[in-house]
Design an enzyme around this catalytic site. Sequence first.
Site, short mmCIF file in Angstrom:
data_model
loop_
_atom_site.label_atom_id
_atom_site.label_comp_id
_atom_site.label_asym_id
_atom_site.label_seq_id
_atom_site.Cartn_x
_atom_site.Cartn_y
_atom_site.Cartn_z
N ARG A 131 5.85 9.04 26.65
CA ARG A 131 5.90 10.38 26.25
C ARG A 131 6.83 10.81 25.17
NH1 ARG A 131 1.99 12.08 29.38
NH2 ARG A 131 2.75 14.50 28.93
N HIS A 173 -2.79 14.25 12.35
CA HIS A 173 -1.73 15.16 12.44
C HIS A 173 -0.52 14.25 11.54
CE1 HIS A 173 1.71 17.65 13.72
NE2 HIS A 173 2.31 16.68 13.54
N GLU A 174 -0.50 13.17 11.77
CA GLU A 174 0.54 12.23 10.82
C GLU A 174 0.20 12.25 9.72
OE1 GLU A 174 2.60 12.34 14.35
OE2 GLU A 174 3.29 11.85 12.23
N GLU A 225 3.32 4.50 24.05
CA GLU A 225 2.30 5.42 24.57
C GLU A 225 1.22 4.65 25.02
OE1 GLU A 225 3.89 8.12 25.08
OE2 GLU A 225 5.49 8.22 23.50
N HIS A 242 4.63 21.45 9.56
CA HIS A 242 4.32 22.04 10.58
C HIS A 242 3.73 23.40 10.68
CE1 HIS A 242 6.57 18.79 13.30
NE2 HIS A 242 5.02 18.49 13.21
N ALA A 262 0.91 -1.35 -0.03
CA ALA A 262 0.12 0.09 0.03
C ALA A 262 0.78 1.23 0.07
CB ALA A 262 -0.86 -0.16 1.12
N ASP A 321 13.89 1.98 10.73
CA ASP A 321 14.14 3.11 10.09
C ASP A 321 15.25 3.88 10.91
OD1 ASP A 321 10.83 4.64 10.65
OD2 ASP A 321 12.75 4.75 11.93
N HIS A 327 5.79 9.46 13.94
CA HIS A 327 6.18 10.18 13.07
C HIS A 327 5.51 9.45 11.65
CE1 HIS A 327 9.88 7.19 13.70
NE2 HIS A 327 9.12 6.85 12.87
C1 LIG Z 1 3.42 14.96 23.97
N1 LIG Z 1 4.49 14.83 22.98
C2 LIG Z 1 4.55 15.88 22.17
O1 LIG Z 1 3.75 16.77 21.91
C3 LIG Z 1 5.56 15.76 21.10
N2 LIG Z 1 5.03 15.91 20.05
C4 LIG Z 1 5.15 14.98 18.90
O2 LIG Z 1 5.07 13.60 19.45
C5 LIG Z 1 4.75 15.27 17.56
C6 LIG Z 1 3.09 14.48 17.22
C7 LIG Z 1 2.12 15.22 18.05
C8 LIG Z 1 1.91 16.59 17.54
C9 LIG Z 1 0.76 14.39 17.68
C10 LIG Z 1 5.80 14.75 16.79
N3 LIG Z 1 5.37 14.96 15.10
O3 LIG Z 1 5.55 16.22 14.99
C11 LIG Z 1 5.00 13.91 14.40
O4 LIG Z 1 4.74 14.21 13.37
C12 LIG Z 1 6.76 16.81 21.47
C13 LIG Z 1 6.37 18.22 21.18
C14 LIG Z 1 7.20 16.45 23.15
C15 LIG Z 1 7.95 16.67 20.59
ZN LIG Z 2 9.68 5.26 12.01
ZN LIG Z 3 4.30 16.35 13.20
#
Ligand SMILES: CNC(=O)[C@@H](NC(=O)[C@H](CC(C)C)CN(O)C=O)C(C)(C)C
Ligand SMILES: [Zn+2]
Ligand SMILES: [Zn+2]
Length: 163
Positions: free
Chosen positions: A80, A120-121, A103, A130, A59, A72, A85
């Site tokens: 946390r 978001h992803e 998580e 972003h 896919a 990767d 990603h």
């Molecule tokens: C609770 N932890 C956070 O808020 C962390 N942010 C994320 O894990 C982003 C995803 C969220 C926005 C759904 C990572 N990202 O941008 C993937 O595309 C940190 C800000 C700590 C990095």
């Molecule tokens: Zn990965």
């Molecule tokens: Zn992001």
Amino acid sequence: EEYSHIQGARWNKNVLTYNIGRYTRDLPRITVDSLVESAFSVWARASSLTFVRSHTRNADIMVEFVTYEHGDLYPFDGPRGTLAHAFGPGQGVGGDTHFDDAENWTAGQTGFNLFVVAAHEFGHALGLKHSRNPDSLMYPTYRSSRRANLLSREDVANINALY
Ligand SMILES: CNC(=O)[C@@H](NC(=O)[C@H](CC(C)C)CN(O)C=O)C(C)(C)C
Ligand SMILES: [Zn+2]
Ligand SMILES: [Zn+2]
């Protein structure tokens, strides 16, 4: 985060397939399937894109729950921290979306809401970067959202600028 440095800026087709590989044990599979489908439909409603679930691993978008080192260059970091990603559009790893299974994934307001994070992803998987607007879905920090439609006007403008 999004890793578009190795992919193109956008998909060159409007029908994209996705496959869910490894699941989390935090939620029933049927719930994961439903939340993933709903997260795709957020973008389908705001664009000309259509998402079709596939049961083969070729896919366009592979969706997986993984932990730490997972094949990767971007190992996850345990509970946390980074939640997930996605790779930008393109062949192979392009579009692939990984959730950190360290998580606590939920369908509600506790833990981390899978629908919100997946939406978001998938924005990244479609080529979005972003946003600096805290009201935008593409803002880099997690916020549990009570809104049914997660997209800000900026998110809608950005997806429409691409597709
Ligand atoms: C609770 N932890 C956070 O808020 C962390 N942010 C994320 O894990 C982003 C995803 C969220 C926005 C759904 C990572 N990202 O941008 C993937 O595309 C940190 C800000 C700590 C990095
Ligand atoms: Zn990965
Ligand atoms: Zn992001």
